[in-house]
Design a protein around this motif. Structure first.
Motif, PDB file in Angstrom:
ATOM      1  N   MET A 227       0.727  12.462  -3.650  1.00 24.18           N
ATOM      2  CA  MET A 227      -0.029  11.516  -2.888  1.00 24.18           C
ATOM      3  C   MET A 227      -0.139  10.178  -3.622  1.00 24.18           C
ATOM      4  O   MET A 227      -0.090   9.138  -2.991  1.00 24.18           O
ATOM      5  N   GLU A 228      -0.316  10.235  -4.913  1.00 25.50           N
ATOM      6  CA  GLU A 228      -0.498   8.991  -5.668  1.00 25.50           C
ATOM      7  C   GLU A 228       0.717   8.073  -5.584  1.00 25.50           C
ATOM      8  O   GLU A 228       0.577   6.849  -5.637  1.00 25.50           O
ATOM      9  N   TYR A 229       1.883   8.659  -5.384  1.00 26.81           N
ATOM     10  CA  TYR A 229       3.095   7.840  -5.267  1.00 26.81           C
ATOM     11  C   TYR A 229       3.081   7.078  -3.937  1.00 26.81           C
ATOM     12  O   TYR A 229       3.461   5.909  -3.877  1.00 26.81           O
ATOM     13  N   ILE A 230       2.643   7.738  -2.896  1.00 21.78           N
ATOM     14  CA  ILE A 230       2.529   7.076  -1.592  1.00 21.78           C
ATOM     15  C   ILE A 230       1.464   5.986  -1.655  1.00 21.78           C
ATOM     16  O   ILE A 230       1.641   4.889  -1.121  1.00 21.78           O
ATOM     17  N   TYR A 231       0.348   6.295  -2.302  1.00 12.87           N
ATOM     18  CA  TYR A 231      -0.705   5.277  -2.459  1.00 12.87           C
ATOM     19  C   TYR A 231      -0.188   4.062  -3.216  1.00 12.87           C
ATOM     20  O   TYR A 231      -0.512   2.928  -2.871  1.00 12.87           O
ATOM     21  N   ALA A 232       0.608   4.301  -4.236  1.00 11.39           N
ATOM     22  CA  ALA A 232       1.177   3.189  -5.004  1.00 11.39           C
ATOM     23  C   ALA A 232       2.056   2.326  -4.102  1.00 11.39           C
ATOM     24  O   ALA A 232       1.990   1.088  -4.156  1.00 11.39           O
TER      25      ALA A 232
ATOM     26  N   MET B 107       1.740   2.008  -0.875  1.00 17.33           N
ATOM     27  CA  MET B 107       0.863   1.302   0.065  1.00 17.33           C
ATOM     28  C   MET B 107       0.174   0.106  -0.600  1.00 17.33           C
ATOM     29  O   MET B 107      -0.005  -0.938   0.019  1.00 17.33           O
ATOM     30  N   ILE B 108      -0.198   0.272  -1.859  1.00 12.11           N
ATOM     31  CA  ILE B 108      -0.804  -0.841  -2.597  1.00 12.11           C
ATOM     32  C   ILE B 108       0.205  -1.978  -2.733  1.00 12.11           C
ATOM     33  O   ILE B 108      -0.128  -3.144  -2.500  1.00 12.11           O
ATOM     34  N   LEU B 109       1.422  -1.630  -3.100  1.00 14.93           N
ATOM     35  CA  LEU B 109       2.464  -2.658  -3.221  1.00 14.93           C
ATOM     36  C   LEU B 109       2.715  -3.338  -1.875  1.00 14.93           C
ATOM     37  O   LEU B 109       2.855  -4.564  -1.808  1.00 14.93           O
ATOM     38  N   HIS B 110       2.730  -2.580  -0.822  1.00 16.00           N
ATOM     39  CA  HIS B 110       2.940  -3.154   0.516  1.00 16.00           C
ATOM     40  C   HIS B 110       1.806  -4.105   0.886  1.00 16.00           C
ATOM     41  O   HIS B 110       2.058  -5.211   1.363  1.00 16.00           O
ATOM     42  N   SER B 111       0.574  -3.696   0.665  1.00 15.41           N
ATOM     43  CA  SER B 111      -0.559  -4.557   1.022  1.00 15.41           C
ATOM     44  C   SER B 111      -0.635  -5.800   0.137  1.00 15.41           C
ATOM     45  O   SER B 111      -1.187  -6.817   0.549  1.00 15.41           O
ATOM     46  N   ALA B 112      -0.050  -5.740  -1.059  1.00 20.16           N
ATOM     47  CA  ALA B 112      -0.015  -6.898  -1.952  1.00 20.16           C
ATOM     48  C   ALA B 112       1.238  -7.741  -1.733  1.00 20.16           C
ATOM     49  O   ALA B 112       1.469  -8.703  -2.461  1.00 20.16           O
ATOM     50  N   ASP B 113       2.035  -7.392  -0.724  1.00 15.75           N
ATOM     51  CA  ASP B 113       3.295  -8.085  -0.426  1.00 15.75           C
ATOM     52  C   ASP B 113       4.246  -8.112  -1.620  1.00 15.75           C
ATOM     53  O   ASP B 113       4.915  -9.109  -1.883  1.00 15.75           O
TER      54      ASP B 113
ATOM     55  N   ASP C 172       7.446  -6.049  -3.802  1.00 12.39           N
ATOM     56  CA  ASP C 172       8.579  -5.165  -3.547  1.00 12.39           C
ATOM     57  C   ASP C 172       8.217  -3.738  -3.923  1.00 12.39           C
ATOM     58  O   ASP C 172       7.631  -3.494  -4.983  1.00 12.39           O
ATOM     59  N   ILE C 173       8.574  -2.826  -3.040  1.00 12.70           N
ATOM     60  CA  ILE C 173       8.366  -1.410  -3.346  1.00 12.70           C
ATOM     61  C   ILE C 173       9.655  -0.918  -3.992  1.00 12.70           C
ATOM     62  O   ILE C 173      10.622  -0.593  -3.329  1.00 12.70           O
ATOM     63  N   ASN C 174       9.627  -0.926  -5.319  1.00 14.00           N
ATOM     64  CA  ASN C 174      10.795  -0.475  -6.083  1.00 14.00           C
ATOM     65  C   ASN C 174      10.316   0.441  -7.209  1.00 14.00           C
ATOM     66  O   ASN C 174       9.110   0.600  -7.426  1.00 14.00           O
ATOM     67  N   GLU C 175      11.260   1.037  -7.890  1.00 15.58           N
ATOM     68  CA  GLU C 175      10.933   2.025  -8.918  1.00 15.58           C
ATOM     69  C   GLU C 175      10.038   1.459 -10.013  1.00 15.58           C
ATOM     70  O   GLU C 175       9.063   2.091 -10.429  1.00 15.58           O
ATOM     71  N   ALA C 176      10.354   0.278 -10.487  1.00 14.55           N
ATOM     72  CA  ALA C 176       9.588  -0.319 -11.588  1.00 14.55           C
ATOM     73  C   ALA C 176       8.146  -0.599 -11.170  1.00 14.55           C
ATOM     74  O   ALA C 176       7.211  -0.319 -11.935  1.00 14.55           O
ATOM     75  N   ASN C 177       7.955  -1.131  -9.971  1.00 11.79           N
ATOM     76  CA  ASN C 177       6.596  -1.463  -9.522  1.00 11.79           C
ATOM     77  C   ASN C 177       5.763  -0.206  -9.262  1.00 11.79           C
ATOM     78  O   ASN C 177       4.581  -0.151  -9.616  1.00 11.79           O
ATOM     79  N   VAL C 178       6.367   0.801  -8.651  1.00 13.33           N
ATOM     80  CA  VAL C 178       5.647   2.055  -8.402  1.00 13.33           C
ATOM     81  C   VAL C 178       5.277   2.699  -9.735  1.00 13.33           C
ATOM     82  O   VAL C 178       4.138   3.145  -9.921  1.00 13.33           O
TER      83      VAL C 178
END
Length: 101
Positions: free
Chosen positions: A1-6, A8-14, A16-22
């Motif tokens: 679940m925490e990976y999905i939350y990560a 979603m946080i990246l998405h709401s902060a505009d 990039d949802i990529n490996e490094a950011n997650v």
């Protein structure tokens, strides 16, 4: 679940949802990041429109919650009606008693 939350946080902060950011969000939360789970998440989200998924989830969740809320309202109303009926019966009995002294 925490990976999905990560994600979603990246998405709401505009961001990039990529490996490094997650991975950075997972580690910032004090968790051990699992690279294979992160890669799987990124691959799964590749063709997903997150805004559409959120809207679809919200629409699907609303009707599911409505019957439960309606049932709670009905349950709250029923005891009041029963109490009113009991009070009416007691008042009627007291009125009849007054007639016969």
């Amino acid at each position: 679940m925490e990976y999905i939350y990560a994600a979603m946080i990246l998405h709401s902060a505009d961001k990039d949802i990529n490996e490094a950011n997650v991975k950075s969000i997972i580690e910032a939360a004090g968790l051990d990041a699992d690279d294979s789970r992160i890669k799987a998440l990124i691959a799964a989200l590749e063709d997903v429109d997150i805004e559409e998924a959120i809207a679809t989830s919200a629409i699907a969740a609303a009707p599911a919650a409505a019957p439960a809320a309606a049932e709670a309202v009905v349950e709250e109303e029923e005891p009041e009606e029963e109490e009113e009926e009991e009070a009416s019966e007691e008042e009627a009995a007291a009125g009849l008693g007054a007639l016969f002294g």
